[in-house]
Design a protein around this motif. Structure first.
Motif, PDB file in Angstrom:
ATOM      1  N   ILE A  95       0.849  -1.197   0.090  1.00  0.00           N
ATOM      2  CA  ILE A  95      -0.080  -0.315   0.143  1.00  0.00           C
ATOM      3  C   ILE A  95       0.315   1.002   0.005  1.00  0.00           C
ATOM      4  O   ILE A  95       0.455   2.032  -0.715  1.00  0.00           O
ATOM      5  N   LEU A  96       1.930   1.009   0.603  1.00  0.00           N
ATOM      6  CA  LEU A  96       2.614   2.410   0.451  1.00  0.00           C
ATOM      7  C   LEU A  96       3.347   2.339  -1.390  1.00  0.00           C
ATOM      8  O   LEU A  96       3.201   3.960  -1.463  1.00  0.00           O
ATOM      9  N   LYS A 140       0.855   9.380  -6.772  1.00  0.00           N
ATOM     10  CA  LYS A 140       1.063  10.861  -6.095  1.00  0.00           C
ATOM     11  C   LYS A 140       0.879  11.764  -6.797  1.00  0.00           C
ATOM     12  O   LYS A 140      -0.238  12.306  -6.586  1.00  0.00           O
ATOM     13  N   VAL A 141       0.558  11.449  -8.460  1.00  0.00           N
ATOM     14  CA  VAL A 141       0.572  12.361  -9.352  1.00  0.00           C
ATOM     15  C   VAL A 141      -1.221  12.027 -10.195  1.00  0.00           C
ATOM     16  O   VAL A 141      -1.742  13.138 -10.245  1.00  0.00           O
ATOM     17  N   ILE A 196      -9.108   5.366   3.588  1.00  0.00           N
ATOM     18  CA  ILE A 196      -7.916   5.033   5.048  1.00  0.00           C
ATOM     19  C   ILE A 196      -7.151   4.556   4.280  1.00  0.00           C
ATOM     20  O   ILE A 196      -5.913   4.672   4.514  1.00  0.00           O
ATOM     21  N   MET A 197      -7.364   3.490   3.397  1.00  0.00           N
ATOM     22  CA  MET A 197      -5.965   2.881   2.174  1.00  0.00           C
ATOM     23  C   MET A 197      -4.894   3.781   1.767  1.00  0.00           C
ATOM     24  O   MET A 197      -3.778   3.508   1.867  1.00  0.00           O
ATOM     25  N   PHE A 198      -5.536   5.463   1.510  1.00  0.00           N
ATOM     26  CA  PHE A 198      -4.546   5.801   0.924  1.00  0.00           C
ATOM     27  C   PHE A 198      -4.091   7.142   2.026  1.00  0.00           C
ATOM     28  O   PHE A 198      -2.897   7.802   1.194  1.00  0.00           O
ATOM     29  N   SER A 199      -4.665   7.401   2.794  1.00  0.00           N
ATOM     30  CA  SER A 199      -4.903   8.307   4.099  1.00  0.00           C
ATOM     31  C   SER A 199      -4.181   7.494   5.511  1.00  0.00           C
ATOM     32  O   SER A 199      -3.427   8.589   6.577  1.00  0.00           O
ATOM     33  N   THR A 254      -0.638   2.516  12.615  1.00  0.00           N
ATOM     34  CA  THR A 254      -1.120   2.616  13.470  1.00  0.00           C
ATOM     35  C   THR A 254      -2.308   1.543  12.790  1.00  0.00           C
ATOM     36  O   THR A 254      -3.885   1.371  12.967  1.00  0.00           O
ATOM     37  N   GLY A 255      -2.559   1.976  11.209  1.00  0.00           N
ATOM     38  CA  GLY A 255      -3.789   1.642  10.734  1.00  0.00           C
ATOM     39  C   GLY A 255      -3.781  -0.041   9.818  1.00  0.00           C
ATOM     40  O   GLY A 255      -4.388   0.254   9.114  1.00  0.00           O
TER      41      GLY A 255
END
Length: 150
Positions: free
Chosen positions: A40-41, A48-49, A108-111, A116-117
């Motif tokens: 996911i990272l 990002k773009v 949730i996935m991208f923020s 912790t998530g």
């Protein structure tokens, strides 16, 4: 605009949405879930773009407008009006589902913080992945209606 041209553009647009949505399930979701949290990272860095949302923010409203145009163009053709109405309703419902169900999980996935998530992210990816097949089925039904109208 000629009715046949409008119906052709609408059918092509619905088919395009279907195949991009299936691509998201087959490729993107598989990569997001491959090796959490690293996967996911990597997706966060990659998107990002631009992301699939960049495409859908243009294509989905265009699909709704085309479906509405098709409904207007087919209004006087009896049972075709109901197929066109079904297409409009599917297009609108797919977007309502996107805003109400998918966007919160994507957020949730991208923020969410990775530290912790992790469990929350894994569950969001699982939920997104399974429900996206339902959204693909809706897109397939819409594509079927659009080609039937054509």
């Amino acid at each position: 605009m000629n009715r046949i041209i409008l119906l052709s553009i609408t059918a092509a647009t619905t088919a395009g949405l279907l195949f991009v949505n299936v691509y998201n399930s087959v490729v993107d979701a598989a990569n997001w879930n491959a090796a959490l949290p690293d996967s996911i990272l990597a997706a966060r860095e990659y998107f990002k773009v631009a992301s699939p949302g960049t495409f859908f923010r243009i294509a989905s409203p265009a699909n709704q407008i085309l479906a509405l145009g098709t409904l207007i163009a087919c209004w006087k053709y009896g049972r075709l009006r109901y197929l066109a109405l079904g297409s409009v309703l599917l297009a609108v419902f797919a977007d309502l589902l996107t805003f109400g169900y998918f966007y919160p999980r994507l957020d949730i996935m991208f923020s969410a913080p990775l530290e912790t998530g992790g469990v929350l992210i894994k569950e969001a990816v699982r939920q997104w992945s399974s429900m996206n097949w339902f959204r693909s089925a809706m897109c397939a039904a819409n594509t079927f209606l659009a080609f039937t109208l054509l």
